[in-house]
Design a protein around this motif. Structure first.
Motif, PDB file in Angstrom:
ATOM      1  N   HIS A  75       0.827  -1.204   0.000  1.00  0.00           N
ATOM      2  CA  HIS A  75       0.000   0.000   0.000  1.00  0.00           C
ATOM      3  C   HIS A  75       0.867   1.262   0.000  1.00  0.00           C
ATOM      4  CE1 HIS A  75      -3.454  -2.541   0.497  1.00  0.00           C
ATOM      5  NE2 HIS A  75      -2.928  -3.087   1.580  1.00  0.00           N
ATOM      6  N   ILE A 111       1.849   1.807  -3.730  1.00  0.00           N
ATOM      7  CA  ILE A 111       0.748   2.236  -4.597  1.00  0.00           C
ATOM      8  C   ILE A 111       0.274   3.636  -4.228  1.00  0.00           C
ATOM      9  CG2 ILE A 111      -1.552   1.681  -5.467  1.00  0.00           C
ATOM     10  CD1 ILE A 111       0.794  -0.281  -6.204  1.00  0.00           C
ATOM     11  N   ASP A 112       0.112   3.895  -2.950  1.00  0.00           N
ATOM     12  CA  ASP A 112      -0.352   5.211  -2.509  1.00  0.00           C
ATOM     13  C   ASP A 112       0.643   6.313  -2.890  1.00  0.00           C
ATOM     14  OD1 ASP A 112      -2.553   3.981  -1.444  1.00  0.00           O
ATOM     15  OD2 ASP A 112      -1.847   4.032   0.641  1.00  0.00           O
ATOM     16  N   LEU A 163       0.735   6.227  -7.445  1.00  0.00           N
ATOM     17  CA  LEU A 163      -0.484   6.476  -8.219  1.00  0.00           C
ATOM     18  C   LEU A 163      -0.931   7.932  -8.081  1.00  0.00           C
ATOM     19  CD1 LEU A 163      -2.854   5.428  -9.937  1.00  0.00           C
ATOM     20  CD2 LEU A 163      -4.009   4.824  -7.804  1.00  0.00           C
ATOM     21  N   PRO A 182      -5.673   7.957 -12.045  1.00  0.00           N
ATOM     22  CA  PRO A 182      -6.252   6.643 -12.356  1.00  0.00           C
ATOM     23  C   PRO A 182      -6.452   6.394 -13.844  1.00  0.00           C
ATOM     24  CG  PRO A 182      -7.887   8.087 -11.369  1.00  0.00           C
ATOM     25  CD  PRO A 182      -6.574   8.786 -11.240  1.00  0.00           C
ATOM     26  N   ALA A 195      -2.671  -4.592  -7.209  1.00  0.00           N
ATOM     27  CA  ALA A 195      -3.171  -3.506  -6.363  1.00  0.00           C
ATOM     28  C   ALA A 195      -3.302  -2.210  -7.149  1.00  0.00           C
ATOM     29  CB  ALA A 195      -2.232  -3.303  -5.174  1.00  0.00           C
ATOM     30  N   LEU A 196      -2.372  -1.962  -8.052  1.00  0.00           N
ATOM     31  CA  LEU A 196      -2.430  -0.758  -8.888  1.00  0.00           C
ATOM     32  C   LEU A 196      -3.578  -0.854  -9.886  1.00  0.00           C
ATOM     33  CD1 LEU A 196      -1.135   1.931  -9.616  1.00  0.00           C
ATOM     34  CD2 LEU A 196       0.468   0.701 -11.087  1.00  0.00           C
ATOM     35  N   GLU A 204      -6.324  -2.420  -9.687  1.00  0.00           N
ATOM     36  CA  GLU A 204      -7.626  -2.295  -9.037  1.00  0.00           C
ATOM     37  C   GLU A 204      -8.005  -0.838  -8.784  1.00  0.00           C
ATOM     38  OE1 GLU A 204      -7.780  -6.588  -6.683  1.00  0.00           O
ATOM     39  OE2 GLU A 204      -7.009  -4.803  -5.644  1.00  0.00           O
ATOM     40  N   LYS A 205      -7.008   0.058  -8.846  1.00  0.00           N
ATOM     41  CA  LYS A 205      -7.288   1.478  -8.642  1.00  0.00           C
ATOM     42  C   LYS A 205      -7.292   2.270  -9.949  1.00  0.00           C
ATOM     43  CE  LYS A 205      -5.833   1.894  -3.845  1.00  0.00           C
ATOM     44  NZ  LYS A 205      -5.206   2.778  -2.833  1.00  0.00           N
ATOM     45  N   THR A 258      -9.184  -7.580 -13.674  1.00  0.00           N
ATOM     46  CA  THR A 258      -9.160  -6.131 -13.445  1.00  0.00           C
ATOM     47  C   THR A 258      -9.584  -5.376 -14.702  1.00  0.00           C
ATOM     48  OG1 THR A 258      -6.793  -6.120 -13.948  1.00  0.00           O
ATOM     49  CG2 THR A 258      -7.419  -6.263 -11.639  1.00  0.00           C
ATOM     50  N   CYS A 268      -8.672  -2.292 -16.056  1.00  0.00           N
ATOM     51  CA  CYS A 268      -7.784  -1.488 -16.899  1.00  0.00           C
ATOM     52  C   CYS A 268      -7.114  -2.337 -17.975  1.00  0.00           C
ATOM     53  CB  CYS A 268      -6.730  -0.797 -16.044  1.00  0.00           C
ATOM     54  SG  CYS A 268      -5.508  -1.915 -15.337  1.00  0.00           S
TER      55      CYS A 268
END
Length: 310
Positions: A11, A14-15, A18, A21, A38-39, A41-42, A69, A71
């Motif tokens: 996290h 990614i936080d 990113l 989006p 994880a990326l 999914e956002k 996912t 994207c």
């Protein structure tokens, strides 16, 4: 063998990286796809994730894992040092973020056939890309004593490097060192008993050193960081997780140099380099929480550094 890998600082990475989006992101060390999942999914439907890895097993596992996912995904089997060529082949000039997780995957460590681990017996290999002609077997059985000592000392930071190199050369006079167990046996014989009683496994540093030599892990890092920054949009971010001090030092120094406006020697009265900073650091280096280390001891040495294009 199922491709397994426990993603570290998930996290936090990614936080930090990113920012948009709808953007384009490159996971340069795809592995089992933990960070990429994880990326993804956002990311929005029109976002694009490019996964790069030189291990086909990693690409197969990650592409399966990311199927659900929304994207767009592209997977490229290549070494991340070729990032400019990879992006050029995809007709992409600028991206919003890069992710690097420089640790060896749990899958590679635990699969004895890959020859990475001093805990699982297998043929000496250690290639992240099996197309690479150089293996650990060639290094251990053909490099001369001085070169072996230098590699083990510089890449493994092993105080007993000279003695280990001598024992390797003496052992292979009778027969080749063919397996990881063979090499562990030689290393343990070389390191005095009292030195083996404390600290990490006696073979850890030597195995690390040989793996780095096989895959040229340190030689490509600085140039790759600079190439990635050149392909970042303004405001785009580059995050790198390292697991050992040699890698972290290279990354830290590369980032520090790119953050400076002048890199001339301090005794020059006038700037002659005309160097301008290309990134700014985002906070201090981050390390795993105590809880994460407790759940995944391999995370203990992880360090995350992030910079933003200016």
């Amino acid at each position: 063998m199922e491709f397994r890998h426990t993603t570290v600082l998930l996290h936090e990475m990614i936080d930090s990286v990113l920012t948009d989006p709808h953007g384009i992101y490159v996971d340069c060390t795809l592995g089992g796809g933990g960070h990429s999942l994880a990326l993804s999914e956002k990311l929005a439907d029109d976002g694009l994730l490019i996964g790069v890895d030189q291990d086909q097993e990693a690409i197969d596992a990650a592409s399966e894992r990311l199927k659900g996912t929304a994207c767009c995904h592209l997977f490229v089997r290549d070494n991340f040092s070729h990032i400019s060529d990879i992006l050029s082949s995809l007709s992409i000039e600028k991206v919003d973020g890069f992710i690097f997780d420089l640790g060896v995957s749990s899958h590679q460590l635990d699969d004895g056939e890959r020859g990475f681990s001093y805990m699982n017996n297998g043929k000496l290999d250690m290639r992240m890309d099996r197309r690479n002609p150089l293996t650990a077997y060639e290094i251990v059985n053909t490099y001369d004593e001085e070169d072996l000592s230098c590699i083990i000392r510089e890449y493994g930071e092993e105080r007993w490097a000279k003695r280990i190199a001598r024992f390797i050369v003496d052992f292979r006079k009778d027969k080749p060192i063919e397996t990881t167990d063979d090499l562990v046996h030689v290393i343990k014989a070389a390191i005095p008993a009292n030195a083996r009683r404390s600290g990490p496994h006696p073979a850890k540093r030597t195995f690390q050193a040989i793996r780095i030599e096989v895959n040229n892990e340190l030689g490509i890092l600085k140039d790759t960081m600079e190439a990635c920054v050149n392909h970042l949009k303004v405001g785009g971010r580059l995050g790198v997780i390292t697991f050992q001090s040699l890698e972290d030092r290279i990354i830290k120094n590369a980032f520090r140099e790119m953050e400076r406006d002048c890199i001339c020697p301090p005794d020059l009265p006038v700037c002659m380099c005309h160097h301008h900073r290309t990134v700014k650091g985002l906070g201090k280096a981050r390390k795993p929480s105590e809880k994460e280390v407790e759940e995944n001891p391999r995370a203990r040495s992880a360090v995350l550094r992030v910079v933003e294009r200016v």
